[in-house]
Design a protein around this motif. Structure first.
Motif, PDB file in Angstrom:
ATOM      1  N   VAL A 291       0.865  -1.190   0.000  1.00 51.11           N
ATOM      2  CA  VAL A 291       0.000   0.000   0.000  1.00 51.11           C
ATOM      3  C   VAL A 291       0.900   1.238   0.000  1.00 51.11           C
ATOM      4  O   VAL A 291       1.145   1.837   1.037  1.00 51.11           O
TER       5      VAL A 291
ATOM      6  N   ASP B 241      -2.114   6.640  -0.064  1.00 48.98           N
ATOM      7  CA  ASP B 241      -3.409   6.596   0.605  1.00 48.98           C
ATOM      8  C   ASP B 241      -4.464   6.323  -0.464  1.00 48.98           C
ATOM      9  O   ASP B 241      -4.846   7.210  -1.231  1.00 48.98           O
TER      10      ASP B 241
ATOM     11  N   PRO C  83      -4.963  -0.616   8.840  1.00 51.27           N
ATOM     12  CA  PRO C  83      -5.315   0.164  10.034  1.00 51.27           C
ATOM     13  C   PRO C  83      -4.475   1.426  10.212  1.00 51.27           C
ATOM     14  O   PRO C  83      -4.974   2.428  10.709  1.00 51.27           O
ATOM     15  N   ARG C  84      -3.216   1.410   9.776  1.00 48.14           N
ATOM     16  CA  ARG C  84      -2.392   2.606   9.990  1.00 48.14           C
ATOM     17  C   ARG C  84      -2.927   3.802   9.221  1.00 48.14           C
ATOM     18  O   ARG C  84      -2.606   4.946   9.517  1.00 48.14           O
ATOM     19  N   LEU C  85      -3.752   3.559   8.184  1.00 48.31           N
ATOM     20  CA  LEU C  85      -4.318   4.656   7.401  1.00 48.31           C
ATOM     21  C   LEU C  85      -5.818   4.798   7.610  1.00 48.31           C
ATOM     22  O   LEU C  85      -6.478   5.537   6.885  1.00 48.31           O
ATOM     23  N   GLY C  86      -6.372   4.093   8.590  1.00 46.01           N
ATOM     24  CA  GLY C  86      -7.815   4.166   8.691  1.00 46.01           C
ATOM     25  C   GLY C  86      -8.388   3.879  10.062  1.00 46.01           C
ATOM     26  O   GLY C  86      -8.565   2.728  10.428  1.00 46.01           O
ATOM     27  N   HIS C  87      -8.680   4.934  10.818  1.00 43.24           N
ATOM     28  CA  HIS C  87      -9.536   4.758  11.988  1.00 43.24           C
ATOM     29  C   HIS C  87     -10.980   4.676  11.486  1.00 43.24           C
ATOM     30  O   HIS C  87     -11.341   5.365  10.536  1.00 43.24           O
TER      31      HIS C  87
ATOM     32  N   HIS D   3     -12.766   7.948  10.544  1.00 43.99           N
ATOM     33  CA  HIS D   3     -12.278   8.561   9.300  1.00 43.99           C
ATOM     34  C   HIS D   3     -12.690   7.731   8.079  1.00 43.99           C
ATOM     35  O   HIS D   3     -13.082   8.278   7.043  1.00 43.99           O
TER      36      HIS D   3
END
Lengths: 281, 409
Positions: A45, A48, A71-75, A78
């Motif tokens: 990945v 973004d 997960p590091r790019l998506g809470h 958000h």
């Protein structure tokens, strides 16, 4: 509805974040007859993908885009907002593929369920938008979700509408499996344990035999194929040459991705997709 | 030749008036469609705007767990909207408001890094720390960090994010601007100091030309004290506007739009601002000041102070709410002709009250179109606004100092 052979591919080239590359690639992918294009893939990945999916939205004519989201790019809060926006902007041509990058599979399932809980805090028929009476929405159709999982806890309501497709198509890759109900599409290699899903795409390469794949489709073993492409331009041409004929005739080019692929609506659905908004699309 | 004026279009849902969505020419359903954003973005670009700016919140609107019924919400995620708008424009900048408190440096670096690349160098980041108490539970927390702590964390987050951009630029090749243009909007002492150390452009309220001069002078002093060049930072106060062919018509248009804010709408709007749901109290009764101060989720002392005067005056809750909706939020509100507006804008910039304006259309999309069709040509004829973009990146468009490493790249 006639059962259709589905074509899917992924691209994880960092150059896809360059508009001079991304524009022609999208055009080529759509011309190749792809039903789905994954932006990124489990294990790769380099951008973004939610931003790229939004950028792609106004350029889509028939193909679905599927951002790959670790997960590091998506809470969940958000993710719920971003995917709601992109699903509207893309006219319902959105999927999503959450993946682990070393996390436990249960965390990805938690992320998915938290995001769905936020979407479901809005009934699909919440908006009224009546200028004459001044009634914009029905407050009784918006709720806090109070989602509490092991990794994610989110109260809501989220400040985003329930997506146009109620939920964008959920894609699970056997390379990063997790278990939740209501998976729309699974990607798995032959012989690999496939996550339970409404449709199964077999992961193949550009050298696989189209005839054997047509047989597997005819026997109901698979619903289509998925290829991880190393680079865009020459590989998309090879993909089209080798596999496009499997998907003929060309699919109906109207409606949301969920409708085009004949996939069921998510189960938690409490009312039809907001008619007033949908009509204006 | 007058000084150049910079223009931002501050887009917020269907516009900045709470009743704007009810106007006959407003397009409230449009905010869920790409057609609307394509039109709006291309209108701003036609008007040579420097950038489109979205505010943002990380909580749903309302008070006491009740979602308002008469306010136009929800809106769509601004980062996604700006990314989509990048796809249908060539030059206009794209400034997203994103929280340092509820995003990790990695999320920020990847999101803005990807936006800067895919937009060809047009990304801007309005750095906010998030002030609404309802946000914390959406991220699994019970309460917001205290304000000065939030600003300390913000400085740390910006530094960590910046380091990640260095890494991404080394790994994938430099993104056009290396990092987004830093924008700041904090008004407090903490906010102003943070802006002075960090920002390349600043959004602020300034109701009068004197307010603008005072704010800009204060910020330029703080910027110089922080060891930076004040000319490298653009001050962009908010500007609401209502245009018509005569001043009288402009006032009448404004009054008609305000009249669409009925009592029930005003009470919902006031509830949100008080951090307490007053919709169940009778509109013709007194202001329930004790209940509000006891129940508000916002700082109770601030709310008590805001209620003192109307309570002493003995106005009803409904009358207070209606008055509140009409009370300016500290921004310049212009009502008049296009010629008068152009003169006013040139005068403010000449007086050193600002470097440009953050336009806040009352409703969309026609109010933005009216500005572009009626005021932009006047500014261009006076030589105060460019007729074409000077380059491709937002930093070039804003006339900002290029980053040292940007020049090396």
């Amino acid at each position: 509805m006639t059962r259709r052979f589905l074509l899917s591919a992924s691209l994880a080239d960092p150059a896809l974040a360059d508009p001079a590359v991304a524009g022609p690639v999208l055009d080529q992918a759509q011309a190749a007859g792809l039903d789905l294009l994954l932006l990124g893939r489990a294990g790769a990945v380099p951008f973004d993908a939610q931003v790229l999916a939004a950028w792609a939205a106004p350029r889509l004519t028939r193909m679905g885009v599927v951002p790959v989201i670790p997960p590091r790019l998506g809470h969940p809060f958000h993710v719920a907002r971003a995917l709601s926006a992109v699903d509207y902007l893309a006219g319902g041509l959105l999927g999503w593929n959450p993946v682990a990058e070393g996390e436990e599979p249960e965390q990805i399932a938690d992320l998915v369920q938290a995001t769905r809980a936020l979407w479901d805090g809005w009934d699909a028929d919440t908006l009224v938008i009546d200028k004459a009476s001044g009634h914009y929405l029905d407050t009784h159709k918006v709720r806090a979700s109070h989602y509490e999982g092991r990794w994610y806890k989110t109260q809501g309501p989220v400040n985003a509408m329930r997506p146009l497709q109620d939920h964008p198509l959920l894609v699970v890759d056997a390379a990063s499996p997790f278990a939740v109900p209501g998976v729309d599409l699974a990607i798995a290699a032959e012989g690999q344990s496939a996550p339970a899903a409404a449709r199964l795409l077999r992961r193949v390469t550009l050298t696989d035999d189209p005839g054997a794949l047509a047989d597997a489709f005819a026997q109901g073993d698979i619903d289509g194929i998925h290829v991880d492409l190393a680079g865009a331009s020459p590989e998309l041409s090879s993909f089209a040459e080798r596999f496009a004929a499997l998907a003929s005739p060309a699919p109906d080019a109207t409606g949301t991705l969920r409708q085009r692929l004949g996939l069921p609506l998510p189960e938690i659905l409490s009312a039809p997709v907001n008619a007033s908004v949908k009509e204006s699309l | 030749m007058p000084k150049p004026i910079h223009l931002w279009a501050f887009l917020q849902g269907i516009g900045h008036y709470p009743s704007g969505w009810r106007h006959a020419d407003a397009d409230p359903r449009g905010v869920f469609t790409m057609d609307y954003y394509r039109k709006v973005a291309q209108t701003a670009e036609r008007g040579c705007f420097d950038a489109i700016v979205f505010g943002d919140q990380l909580q749903s609107r309302g008070a006491g767990g009740r979602t308002p019924q008469r306010l136009a919400m929800p809106t769509l995620d601004p980062m996604s909207l700006l990314s989509a708008m990048a796809s249908v424009t060539q030059h206009v900048g794209l400034v997203a408001t994103v929280s340092t408190t509820y995003n990790t440096p990695e999320m920020l670096a990847e999101r803005f890094g990807t936006l800067d690349r895919i937009s060809g160098g047009r990304a801007g980041w309005n750095i906010v720390t998030t002030a609404h108490p309802d946000t914390a539970p959406n991220f699994g927390e019970t309460e917001l960090p205290e304000k000065s702590l939030r600003y300390r964390l913000a400085a740390q987050t910006v530094a960590e994010t910046s380091a990640l951009w260095d890494g991404l630029n080394a790994q994938h090749g430099p993104s056009p601007q290396l990092r987004p243009v830093y924008v700041q909007a904090g008004q407090s002492n903490d906010g102003r100091d943070f802006a002075a150390r960090t920002a390349e452009a600043i959004f602020c309220p300034a109701a009068t030309i004197e307010d603008g001069i005072a704010f800009r002078s204060d910020l330029r002093r703080r910027i110089a004290e922080a060891g930076r060049d004040p000319d490298g930072v653009k001050i962009m106060p908010g500007l609401s506007f209502m245009l018509a062919d005569t001043p009288e018509e402009a006032i009448a248009r404004d009054e008609a739009l305000l009249a669409l804010a009925d009592e029930a709408l005003c009470i919902e709007y006031l509830s949100e601002s008080l951090g307490f749901d007053i919709t169940s109290y009778p509109a013709d009764g007194p202001i329930p000041a004790e209940a509000i101060v006891a129940g508000t989720i916002l700082p109770a002392a601030d709310i008590a102070r805001a209620l003192e005067k109307p309570v002493a005056q003995g106005v009803t809750l409904g009358a207070f709410a209606s008055r509140f909706v009409r009370t300016p939020r500290g921004h310049n509100i212009f009502r008049g002709t296009p010629e008068q507006m152009a003169e006013m804008m040139i005068a403010w910039v000449e007086a050193g009250a600002c470097d440009g304006f953050t336009l806040q259309p009352a409703f969309m999309a026609s109010e933005l179109e009216m500005f572009v069709e009626r005021v932009v040509p006047l500014l261009q004829a006076r030589g105060a606004l460019r007729k074409a973009y000077p380059g491709t990146t937002l930093r070039e468009t804003m006339g900002l100092t290029r980053l040292p490493s940007e020049m090396a790249a």
